[in-house]
Write an enzyme that holds these catalytic residues in place. Structure first.
Site, PDB file in Angstrom:
ATOM      1  N   ASP A  27       0.788  -1.245   0.000  1.00 11.03           N
ATOM      2  CA  ASP A  27       0.000   0.000   0.000  1.00 11.03           C
ATOM      3  C   ASP A  27       0.816   1.291   0.000  1.00 11.03           C
ATOM      4  OD1 ASP A  27      -1.931  -1.921   0.233  1.00 11.03           O
ATOM      5  OD2 ASP A  27      -2.761  -1.210   2.124  1.00 11.03           O
ATOM      6  N   LYS A 132      -6.640  -4.893  -3.156  1.00  8.02           N
ATOM      7  CA  LYS A 132      -7.308  -5.503  -2.010  1.00  8.02           C
ATOM      8  C   LYS A 132      -8.350  -4.545  -1.432  1.00  8.02           C
ATOM      9  CE  LYS A 132      -3.617  -4.192   1.284  1.00  8.02           C
ATOM     10  NZ  LYS A 132      -4.398  -3.470   2.290  1.00  8.02           N
ATOM     11  N   CYS A 165      -2.284  -2.305   7.974  1.00  8.57           N
ATOM     12  CA  CYS A 165      -2.226  -3.240   6.843  1.00  8.57           C
ATOM     13  C   CYS A 165      -1.031  -4.178   6.902  1.00  8.57           C
ATOM     14  CB  CYS A 165      -2.244  -2.458   5.528  1.00  8.57           C
ATOM     15  SG  CYS A 165      -3.809  -1.602   5.255  1.00  8.57           S
TER      16      CYS A 165
END
Length: 232
Positions: A27, A132, A165
């Site tokens: 990310d 995701k 995350c």
């Protein structure tokens, strides 16, 4: 199988086979890292995350040179938000939520400028990019299939944020039997105390979720695994 490599790490040396190892980059998106983006709109100091960019860029280069696959993830949602649960959508700043217009397009929406990875860490052609909808990289994605296809057993984990995350993904990976090494200066949090405690939690109790090491140690191991060229 290639020669095992050893990384000085906490709580003990991390041993991996380069032929069954992947570098996971979580990310590193404009919405989270750029000034004026979604992360900053929540009152966060994005400079805390941007410290990750330079060491991670060097680590990615070393992984590529060693032939270790680099897998990128992006958190985000379909334009109609059909994959964004209401419980997730309603959290955060009520004035600027997922799907709302932001400085870099609709916030955390796939295909928008802000959803994509920062230029400094852009995927190379052919590298896997996993989109995701949740915090963890395994939930509702093809990551398991990608890892099984390439016979991956060990994950070198990087990205943001450490306590959300990254942690979620490491916990998911641990439950699935992957050996995870989290690279301490290649993961970042908006909160220094979360960064420290998040890393401590991974290596606690004999490595309950995995191992922790800095990028210099991992780069040395990648260099040792890098094929040397020979001239005729």
């Amino acid at each position: 199988m290639s020669a095992p490599q050893h990384v000085p790490a906490a709580p003990a040396p991390y041993v991996f086979d380069p032929s069954t190892t992947a570098l996971l980059v979580i990310d590193m998106q404009r919405d989270f890292l750029l000034p004026g983006g979604f992360g900053e709109s929540l009152g966060n100091d994005v400079a805390m995350l941007r410290t990750v960019i330079d060491p991670l860029s060097r680590l990615m280069a070393a992984a590529r040179a060693a032939g270790i696959p680099v897998i990128h993830t992006r958190e985000g949602h379909l334009p109609d938000l059909s994959d964004c649960p209401p419980a997730k959508h309603k959290r955060g700043n009520p004035a600027q939520r997922i799907g709302d217009p932001g400085r870099f397009g609709r916030i955390l929406i796939r295909g928008e400028y802000g959803h994509d990875i920062v230029d400094e860490l852009a995927p190379l052609p052919g590298e896997v990019v996993i989109d995701k909808p949740g915090k963890g990289a395994f939930y509702a994605t093809e990551l398991t299939e990608v890892l099984e296809r390439d016979a991956i057993a060990s994950l070198i984990v990087t990205g943001v944020t450490t306590e959300v995350c990254v942690h979620t993904t490491v916990r998911e990976a641990n439950d699935r039997g992957y050996e995870c090494l989290v690279v301490s200066d290649c993961v970042g949090s908006y909160f220094p105390e979360f960064q420290r405690v998040g890393l401590d939690m991974i290596a606690a109790q004999g490595g309950i979720f995995g191992w922790v090491a800095d990028s210099a140690a991992v780069i040395d191991a990648f260099a040792a695994a890098t094929p040397t060229s020979t001239s005729a």
